[in-house]
Design an enzyme around this catalytic site. Structure first.
Site, mmCIF file in Angstrom:
data_model
loop_
_atom_site.group_PDB
_atom_site.id
_atom_site.type_symbol
_atom_site.label_atom_id
_atom_site.label_comp_id
_atom_site.label_asym_id
_atom_site.label_seq_id
_atom_site.Cartn_x
_atom_site.Cartn_y
_atom_site.Cartn_z
ATOM 1 N N ARG A 295 38.246 53.234 -24.061
ATOM 2 C CA ARG A 295 38.420 52.529 -22.783
ATOM 3 C C ARG A 295 37.338 51.451 -22.633
ATOM 4 N NH1 ARG A 295 39.587 58.003 -21.079
ATOM 5 N NH2 ARG A 295 37.521 58.291 -20.169
ATOM 6 N N LYS B 178 38.133 47.560 -3.740
ATOM 7 C CA LYS B 178 39.594 47.586 -3.613
ATOM 8 C C LYS B 178 40.074 48.963 -3.183
ATOM 9 C CE LYS B 178 43.155 48.588 -6.512
ATOM 10 N NZ LYS B 178 44.019 48.534 -7.680
ATOM 11 N N GLU C 239 44.928 46.344 0.059
ATOM 12 C CA GLU C 239 46.146 46.358 -0.771
ATOM 13 C C GLU C 239 47.185 47.338 -0.248
ATOM 14 O OE1 GLU C 239 45.516 47.311 -4.914
ATOM 15 O OE2 GLU C 239 47.632 47.091 -5.393
ATOM 16 N N LYS D 151 45.878 41.844 -0.686
ATOM 17 C CA LYS D 151 46.577 41.987 -1.971
ATOM 18 C C LYS D 151 47.928 42.650 -1.726
ATOM 19 C CE LYS D 151 46.066 44.044 -6.555
ATOM 20 N NZ LYS D 151 45.140 44.221 -7.663
HETATM 21 P P1 13P Z 1 49.644 45.559 -11.138
HETATM 22 O O1 13P Z 1 49.483 44.070 -11.113
HETATM 23 O O2 13P Z 1 49.873 46.104 -12.518
HETATM 24 O O3 13P Z 1 50.635 46.048 -10.122
HETATM 25 O O4 13P Z 1 48.242 46.179 -10.735
HETATM 26 C C1 13P Z 1 47.535 45.632 -9.714
HETATM 27 C C2 13P Z 1 46.712 46.653 -9.065
HETATM 28 O O5 13P Z 1 45.514 46.506 -8.961
HETATM 29 C C3 13P Z 1 47.370 47.845 -8.503
HETATM 30 O O6 13P Z 1 46.486 48.537 -7.668
#
Ligand code: 13P
Length: 341
Positions: free
Chosen positions: A46, A136, A177, A219
């Protein structure tokens, strides 16, 4: 709250033609991604994969921030430099996923609430020492004939707002998000209605929690039909409906909206963003990207867990980052896909 600290993070992240790389897959999710290329998900693999991406030459031409998973924040590259520092040295802001994943919202039913508020302020203090400057938190909503319930929308909005207020108090810019999943056979109309209601509730909650909108990044998912819906909307329709919904719900104080890709193909995610920036020239916020899969998929395939493929994998990542950078200013077209293969 130190608003000059928050403003400097926004200044470093919200730059025309740049977006965010989401590289914060949980161990479970990155294990799934590695399985697709037959690579074992060890801590070392990773680290090597993410270190390879962060060392891609000139990544900072199109990427202004990278979201990291907690494990990555403490990992170091071959020269013993922390991966957060590798990014910061290129003027790419390191950020951190701070939610702890999903738990059932009620004892029965399939809806989820995102957890991770306990001890959040203390964790942020540690993350700051390790170099992170933004955070986030992902909330997830499902669409079906009966979902999401009003409870799922408001509970997730409240938790997102509490998280955002806690971040700002600690000098972190929160990425907010609310993801509405593409899974299912719902129509684009239904997705539009759910997105509208969700964003209204999210901004109501942010207001109640005294979150300063100047210092957040939204987001969202785009307004699309469900993946299994027989009638898929055109790129133009997705772009128009997404912009219309955002205009109706997102206050002008928000500096930037950086979409997730949510399972769209890399090409489609770029085309949608480009079309939005083309049709809407007088928007109050930047429209950019914070893609995970849509940036990483070709890179992961090219890498195959083999250091000998580093150049090809970095090239694949840079190509998607550059094409999405062009999409931020409406200068992408599909002919560019072949050129820099
Ligand atoms: P994806 O663009 O693959 O949906 O991932 C963005 C992300 O940070 C999801 O939490």
């Amino acid at each position: 709250m130190n608003s000059s600290e928050l403003q400097s993070v926004i200044n470093d992240m919200v730059i025309r033609g740049k977006g965010i790389l989401a590289a914060d897959e949980s161990t479970r999710t990155i294990t799934k991604r590695f399985e697709s290329i037959h690579v074992e998900s060890t801590e070392e693999n990773r680290r090597d994969y993410r270190s390879m991406m962060f060392h891609a030459p000139d990544l900072s031409n199109s990427i202004s921030g990278v979201i990291l998973f907690e494990e990555t924040l403490t990992q170091k590259d071959q020269d013993n430099v922390s991966l957060a520092e590798v990014l910061a040295k290129q003027n790419i802001v390191p950020g951190i996923k701070v939610d702890k994943g999903l738990v059932p919202l009620h004892p029965v039913g399939s809806e989820k609430l995102t957890q991770g508020l306990d001890g959040l302020a203390e964790r942020l203090a540690t993350y700051k020492e390790q170099g992170a400057r933004f955070a986030k938190w992902r909330a997830v909503l499902n669409i079906s004939d009966t979902l999401p319930t009003p409870l799922a929308i408001t509970a997730n909005a409240e938790v997102l707002a509490y998280y955002a207020a806690t971040c700002q108090a600690q000098g972190f810019v929160p990425i907010v998000e609310p993801e509405i999943l593409m899974d299912g056979n719902h129509s684009i109309d239904r997705c539009e209605a759910v997105t509208l209601e969700t964003l209204h509730q999210v901004f109501t909650a942010l207001h109640k929690h005294h979150v300063l909108l100047e210092y957040i990044i939204l987001k969202p998912s785009m307004v699309t039909a469900g993946k299994e819906c027989s009638e898929q909307a055109s790129v133009e329709e997705v772009a128009e409906r997404t912009v219309k919904t955002l205009r109706r719900t997102v206050p002008a104080a928000v500096p930037s909206i950086n979409f997730l890709s949510g399972g769209q193909s890399p090409e489609l995610a770029t085309a949608h963003l480009n079309t939005m920036n083309n049709i809407a020239t007088t928007l109050p916020w930047h429209l950019s990207f914070s893609y995970g899969r849509a940036l990483q998929e070709p890179c992961l395939k090219a890498w195959e867990g083999n250091a000998a493929n580093t150049n090809a994998a970095q090239k694949a990542l840079l190509k998607r980052a550059e094409l999405n950078s062009a999409a931020c200013t409406g200068e992408y077209n599909s002919m560019m896909e072949d050129k820099s293969a």
